[in-house]
Design an enzyme around this catalytic site. Structure first.
Site, mmCIF file in Angstrom:
data_model
loop_
_atom_site.group_PDB
_atom_site.id
_atom_site.type_symbol
_atom_site.label_atom_id
_atom_site.label_comp_id
_atom_site.label_asym_id
_atom_site.label_seq_id
_atom_site.Cartn_x
_atom_site.Cartn_y
_atom_site.Cartn_z
ATOM 1 N N GLU A 180 0.824 -1.219 0.000
ATOM 2 C CA GLU A 180 0.000 0.000 0.000
ATOM 3 C C GLU A 180 0.859 1.271 0.000
ATOM 4 O OE1 GLU A 180 -4.115 -1.554 1.991
ATOM 5 O OE2 GLU A 180 -2.828 -0.399 3.272
ATOM 6 N N GLU A 372 -5.683 -8.133 -1.082
ATOM 7 C CA GLU A 372 -6.357 -7.943 0.209
ATOM 8 C C GLU A 372 -7.813 -7.590 -0.043
ATOM 9 O OE1 GLU A 372 -4.774 -5.266 3.178
ATOM 10 O OE2 GLU A 372 -2.718 -5.745 2.581
HETATM 11 C C1 BG6 Z 1 -4.386 -2.783 4.804
HETATM 12 C C2 BG6 Z 1 -3.066 -3.302 5.242
HETATM 13 O O1 BG6 Z 1 -4.324 -1.428 5.032
HETATM 14 O O2 BG6 Z 1 -5.552 -3.158 5.443
HETATM 15 C C3 BG6 Z 1 -3.122 -4.411 6.272
HETATM 16 O O3 BG6 Z 1 -2.228 -3.644 4.185
HETATM 17 C C4 BG6 Z 1 -4.294 -4.175 7.192
HETATM 18 O O4 BG6 Z 1 -1.899 -4.435 6.927
HETATM 19 C C5 BG6 Z 1 -5.565 -4.238 6.364
HETATM 20 O O5 BG6 Z 1 -4.339 -5.057 8.255
HETATM 21 C C6 BG6 Z 1 -6.849 -4.149 7.153
HETATM 22 O O6 BG6 Z 1 -6.819 -3.055 7.990
HETATM 23 P P1 BG6 Z 1 -7.063 -3.168 9.549
HETATM 24 O O7 BG6 Z 1 -6.775 -1.832 10.070
HETATM 25 O O8 BG6 Z 1 -8.469 -3.580 9.718
HETATM 26 O O9 BG6 Z 1 -6.110 -4.197 10.041
#
Ligand code: BG6
Length: 478
Positions: A180, A372
């Site tokens: 990211e 993701e």
């Molecule tokens: C992304 C990241 O921003 O979102 C992860 O690459 C992160 O590291 C994921 O865990 C989900 O966000 P969060 O804050 O719910 O863990």
């Protein structure tokens, strides 16, 4: 006819700092991510205003133990294998390989750890997908050099990647240079090890650090190909198309501006040059990048092979500053009246994934990789650790269907899909354990208590079926 190609890479994603733990074991050095506490001070730290660069007794640092993947990796990878994973996204903790970041020689124990992990993956036919840096930077590089503000970081990163590509040749083919990368603008301590001084021009520091990361990313792409032409290198964007709040042209313009803040990074990594709108923006804001001719050449010649991204939600923008906001992935956005939101206020928009994929594919014409996606939710396990997580299944089902539409109906080329946090892990934005994404439950709470026992959730069996049928079961509403 199947929507997805036979060799589609189904899997799940993690990051070292959120799952490995063992922060001071195996010769590992201290990293920025180790000193990001849970609780109300977290945001201040991740946005570049930590009180100090060492842990104190007043805070809980959830990344230090996380879910101890370091000692559980065999058991965890076996579970991923049982689900039929074709790929597993994980990241390298820089400080396991170079504890300070600027040593001459790498730490063999750290190198061996990842080699064992990769070999374990291959036992189950799982292709590792490796993020070289997922929000981590050695504390020593922050103290001595100021993190990515300093151009010297490019050399340390080059050294890191050379060691990785050489050592893991034949074991790893898919690499992501920076997780990211646009997060640098919102969480600069996590994204680039930046600590701001009183009165410092933060925007200048962030874009300078971004430039150094972009050059480092191009260097990594060059070195990856030199060491093994089989390597495939991708960039990684925190994506989510920005919608105009209304059809008022002022809102449409605002949405375009917001998107450019994010697409700027990928424009450089995928097209090989700074877009005109960015050059103008820097001029206007007085931002100086000290870009050399050599930088420009590197960026031009070593663009990425594919575009990877995270998608949790779409975003919304308006010229009217009075519209209600809601939480999003680290940065807040406007409340879209057409969407429901998760318990953490992240808006749920499966069609937004299809829209985002189409925009990215139209813009770059390179294969995409969703690395993701998922729903952070509170789970209530029974005494055996089983969770009836229909809410998660529903979220994933809708998003995977939208993804399949983008491929089947719109012709988007997609390499794979890895849902976020396939094993429960620590949340990046809040440092909580109770915000869970996994198919596998881990017994651990926000205070750090728990047996770390792993157990299968309902979604575990559901996802196994999705992979087995290459997504086709979703067409029959399973
Ligand atoms: C992304 C990241 O921003 O979102 C992860 O690459 C992160 O590291 C994921 O865990 C989900 O966000 P969060 O804050 O719910 O863990």
């Amino acid at each position: 006819m199947m929507s997805l190609p036979e060799n589609f890479l189904w899997g799940g994603a993690t990051a070292a700092n959120q799952c490995e733990g063992a922060y001071n074991i195996g010769g590992r050095g201290l990293a920025n991510v180790d000193i990001c506490p849970s609780g109300k001070d977290r945001y201040r730290v991740i946005s570049g205003h930590p009180d100090s660069l060492k842990p104190d007794d007043d805070h809980i640092y959830p990344g230090m133990e996380a879910v101890d993947f370091y000692h559980h990796y065999k058991e965890d990878i076996a579970l991923l294998g049982e689900m039929g994973f074709k790929t597993f996204r994980l990241s390298i903790a820089w400080t396991r390989i170079f504890p300070n970041g600027d040593e001459e020689q790498p730490n063999e124990e750290g190198l061996k750890f990842y080699e064992d992990v990769f070999r374990e993956c291959h036992k189950y036919g799982i292709e590792p997908l490796v993020t070289i840096t997922h929000f981590d930077c050695p504390i020593h590089l922050i103290k001595e050099y100021g993190g990515w503000k300093n151009r010297k970081l490019i050399d340390f990163y080059k050294k890191l990647v050379t060691v990785l590509f050489t050592r893991y040749k034949g074991l790893v083919k898919y690499w992501l240079t920076f997780n990211e990368i646009n997060m640098i603008l919102h969480a600069p301590f996590m994204g680039a090890g930046l600590v701001f001084e009183e009165g410092e021009n933060e925007m200048q520091a962030k874009y300078l650090a971004a430039h150094h990361e972009l050059v480092a990313s191009a260097e990594a792409t060059r070195i990856a190909r030199e060491i093994d032409p089989e390597n495939q290198v991708g960039c990684m964007l925190a994506a989510g198309q920005t919608y105009p709040y209304s059809c008022n042209p002022a809102d449409v313009w605002k949405a375009q501006e917001k998107d450019r803040e994010n697409y700027f990074f990928i424009d450089v990594q995928a097209r090989g040059e700074y877009p005109a709108y960015a050059e103008k923006f820097f001029e206007r804001e007085g931002i100086v990048l000290n870009m050399t001719e050599e930088d420009r050449r590197l960026l031009k010649e070593h663009t990425v092979d594919f575009i990877s991204f995270s998608y949790y939600s779409s975003r919304c923008a308006s010229a009217d500053a009075s519209i209600d906001k809601t939480e999003g992935n680290v940065f807040a956005t406007l409340k879209n009246p057409y969407l429901k939101a998760s318990e953490w206020g992240w808006q749920i928009d499966p069609l937004g994934l299809r829209i985002t994929m189409n925009v990215l594919y139209d813009r770059y014409q390179k294969p995409l990789f969703i690395v993701e996606n998922g729903l952070g939710a509170v789970d209530y396990p029974d005494e055996k650790g089983y969770v009836e997580d229909d809410y998660r299944i529903e979220y994933l089902k809708q998003h995977i269907r939208a993804m399949m539409d983008a491929v089947e109906l719109d012709g988007v080329k997609l390499l794979g899909y890895t849902s976020w946090g396939c094993i429960d892990l620590v949340s990046a934005s809040t440092g909580e354990m109770k915000k869970r994404y996994g198919f596998i439950y881990v017994d651990k709470d926000d205070q750090g208590s728990g047996t770390l026992k792993r157990s299968r959730k309902k979604s575990f069996y559901w996802y196994k079926k999705v992979i087995e049928t290459n997504g086709e079961c979703l067409k029959e509403n399973i």
